[in-house]
Write an enzyme that holds these catalytic residues in place. Structure first.
Site, PDB file in Angstrom:
ATOM      1  N   HIS A  46       0.663  -1.331   0.144  1.00 45.14           N
ATOM      2  CA  HIS A  46      -0.378  -0.053   0.153  1.00 45.14           C
ATOM      3  C   HIS A  46       0.649   1.547   0.372  1.00 45.14           C
ATOM      4  O   HIS A  46       0.961   2.332  -0.874  1.00 45.14           O
ATOM      5  CB  HIS A  46      -0.882   0.133   0.971  1.00 45.14           C
ATOM      6  CG  HIS A  46      -1.868   1.436   0.999  1.00 45.14           C
ATOM      7  ND1 HIS A  46      -2.127   2.117   0.451  1.00 45.14           N
ATOM      8  CD2 HIS A  46      -1.952   1.779   2.480  1.00 45.14           C
ATOM      9  CE1 HIS A  46      -2.641   3.272   1.559  1.00 45.14           C
ATOM     10  NE2 HIS A  46      -2.358   3.286   2.324  1.00 45.14           N
ATOM     11  N   HIS A  70       3.614   7.246   5.101  1.00 46.62           N
ATOM     12  CA  HIS A  70       1.919   8.000   5.936  1.00 46.62           C
ATOM     13  C   HIS A  70       1.048   7.095   7.006  1.00 46.62           C
ATOM     14  O   HIS A  70       0.448   7.762   7.579  1.00 46.62           O
ATOM     15  CB  HIS A  70       1.186   8.309   4.680  1.00 46.62           C
ATOM     16  CG  HIS A  70       0.705   7.014   4.022  1.00 46.62           C
ATOM     17  ND1 HIS A  70       1.249   6.537   2.917  1.00 46.62           N
ATOM     18  CD2 HIS A  70      -0.481   6.770   4.007  1.00 46.62           C
ATOM     19  CE1 HIS A  70      -0.017   5.548   2.308  1.00 46.62           C
ATOM     20  NE2 HIS A  70      -0.885   5.977   3.299  1.00 46.62           N
ATOM     21  N   GLU A  74       0.566   6.630  13.031  1.00 45.74           N
ATOM     22  CA  GLU A  74      -0.751   5.456  13.285  1.00 45.74           C
ATOM     23  C   GLU A  74      -0.753   4.209  13.812  1.00 45.74           C
ATOM     24  O   GLU A  74      -1.428   3.900  14.063  1.00 45.74           O
ATOM     25  CB  GLU A  74      -1.709   6.331  11.744  1.00 45.74           C
ATOM     26  CG  GLU A  74      -3.054   5.381  12.039  1.00 45.74           C
ATOM     27  CD  GLU A  74      -4.240   6.100  10.601  1.00 45.74           C
ATOM     28  OE1 GLU A  74      -5.337   5.881  10.464  1.00 45.74           O
ATOM     29  OE2 GLU A  74      -3.132   6.353   9.518  1.00 45.74           O
ATOM     30  N   ASP A  75       0.049   3.434  12.256  1.00 46.01           N
ATOM     31  CA  ASP A  75      -0.067   2.041  12.602  1.00 46.01           C
ATOM     32  C   ASP A  75       1.038   1.658  13.933  1.00 46.01           C
ATOM     33  O   ASP A  75       1.039   0.680  14.043  1.00 46.01           O
ATOM     34  CB  ASP A  75       0.771   1.267  11.250  1.00 46.01           C
ATOM     35  CG  ASP A  75      -0.481   1.421  10.496  1.00 46.01           C
ATOM     36  OD1 ASP A  75      -1.328   1.943  10.534  1.00 46.01           O
ATOM     37  OD2 ASP A  75       0.047   0.916   9.291  1.00 46.01           O
TER      38      ASP A  75
END
Length: 118
Positions: A46, A70, A74-75
């Protein structure tokens, strides 16, 4: 799949640009190691495809690096401080902006139009 696939899409990248993209590629590959999407596909695919799209759009190396990174914060695989230290304030600004966009809910999107635009 390699960083050269992304770099080959750029117009006359400098060695500094190539090294910057390679560094982000290696970071993202390690950061998403073992992560799979619901489809079973490696998650890294991705961020790699995101970076390729940005390169095809002739975006700057900084933007392409942000595309590779990106989802790192967040992960939970990287901290804000780590992104700032390793890739600079501009990349962090872009990564952080994408992270904030993912929190915008459709029901209140009108309130966030300016954030989305940025």
């Amino acid at each position: 799949m390699s960083s050269n696939e992304i770099i080959s899409l750029l117009d006359s990248p400098t060695q500094k640009d190539k090294d910057f993209i390679q560094k982000a590629y290696d970071f993202a590959l390690k950061a998403h190691e073992g992560q799979l999407r619901k489809s079973g596909e490696p998650y890294f695919n991705h961020v790699f495809e995101t970076a390729k799209i940005l390169a095809n759009l002739k975006k700057r190396p900084t933007t392409i690096v942000a595309g590779l990174l990106h989802d790192s914060i967040e992960d939970g695989v990287a901290t804000e401080e780590c992104i700032k230290k390793e890739f600079g304030e501009e990349v962090f600004f872009l990564v952080n902006g994408v992270t904030k966009l993912s929190k915008v809910k459709n029901s209140g999107a009108e309130r966030h139009v300016e954030s989305v635009r940025k």
